[in-house]
Scaffold this motif. Structure first.
Motif, short mmCIF file in Angstrom:
data_model
loop_
_atom_site.label_atom_id
_atom_site.label_comp_id
_atom_site.label_asym_id
_atom_site.label_seq_id
_atom_site.Cartn_x
_atom_site.Cartn_y
_atom_site.Cartn_z
N ALA A 132 45.42 42.12 41.22
CA ALA A 132 44.20 41.59 40.85
C ALA A 132 43.40 41.48 42.03
CB ALA A 132 44.26 40.15 40.17
N ASN A 133 42.08 41.74 41.98
CA ASN A 133 41.26 41.71 43.16
C ASN A 133 40.40 40.22 43.05
OD1 ASN A 133 38.84 41.83 41.47
ND2 ASN A 133 38.13 43.58 42.27
N ARG A 134 39.58 40.06 44.12
CA ARG A 134 39.07 38.91 44.20
C ARG A 134 38.44 38.32 42.71
NH1 ARG A 134 36.40 39.34 50.02
NH2 ARG A 134 34.63 38.48 48.64
N ALA A 135 37.80 39.29 42.40
CA ALA A 135 36.82 38.92 41.12
C ALA A 135 37.62 39.08 39.55
CB ALA A 135 35.58 39.79 41.02
N GLY A 136 38.91 39.34 39.74
CA GLY A 136 39.62 39.63 38.53
C GLY A 136 39.78 41.06 38.12
#
Length: 112
Positions: free
Chosen positions: A10-14
Motif C-alpha cells: 500500500a502506498n501512502r494514500a492507499g
C-alpha cells in the motif's frame, strides 16, 4: 503486467503497488555478459503502482524486469513508501462504501 501477483504494497494514500512474476527476453546471460546475436528467455519480476501507473523493473542490465526477487521487492516497497497517488476512482468509492457501512454498524445497538 504479466504473470501472477506475488505481493501487494500500500502506498501512502492507499493505492496498491503490485509485484508480479514476469518472463522476459534479455541479451545478457546469467554471468552478466552481453550477447549481440543471442537472446535468452528468463524468469524475473516487475511491479506497477495502480495509483500513478509507474512501473518498475529495470534490473542491473537495464532489462524489462528484475532477475532478483529481493531487489524487485525493495523497488516496489520503495515506490510505495514515497508515492502519494490516490487509488483509482472505483477503488476510492469502494473504500468510502466500506467506511460508511462500518460507521452505520457502529451506530446500531449490539445484536442488531
Amino acid at each position: 503486467m504479466s504473470g501472477e501477483v506475488i505481493t501487494r504494497y500500500a502506498n501512502r494514500a492507499g493505492a496498491v503497488v503490485e509485484l508480479h512474476h514476469q518472463r522476459f527476453t534479455t541479451k545478457t546471460d546469467y554471468r552478466g555478459y552481453y550477447h549481440q546475436e543471442t537472446s535468452f528467455e528468463v524468469d524475473g519480476f516487475n511491479w506497477r503502482c495502480l495509483g500513478c501507473s509507474v512501473a518498475g523493473g529495470l534490473g542491473v542490465f537495464k532489462d524489462d524486469a528484475y532477475r532478483d526477487l529481493d531487489k524487485a521487492r525493495a523497488g516496489a516497497q520503495g515506490h510505495a513508501d514515497s508515492c502519494s497517488a490516490l487509488p483509482p476512482e472505483q477503488e476510492q468509492e469502494e473504500q468510502r462504501r466500506r467506511g460508511l457501512s462500518a460507521w452505520v454498524a457502529g451506530l446500531l445497538p449490539r445484536g442488531s
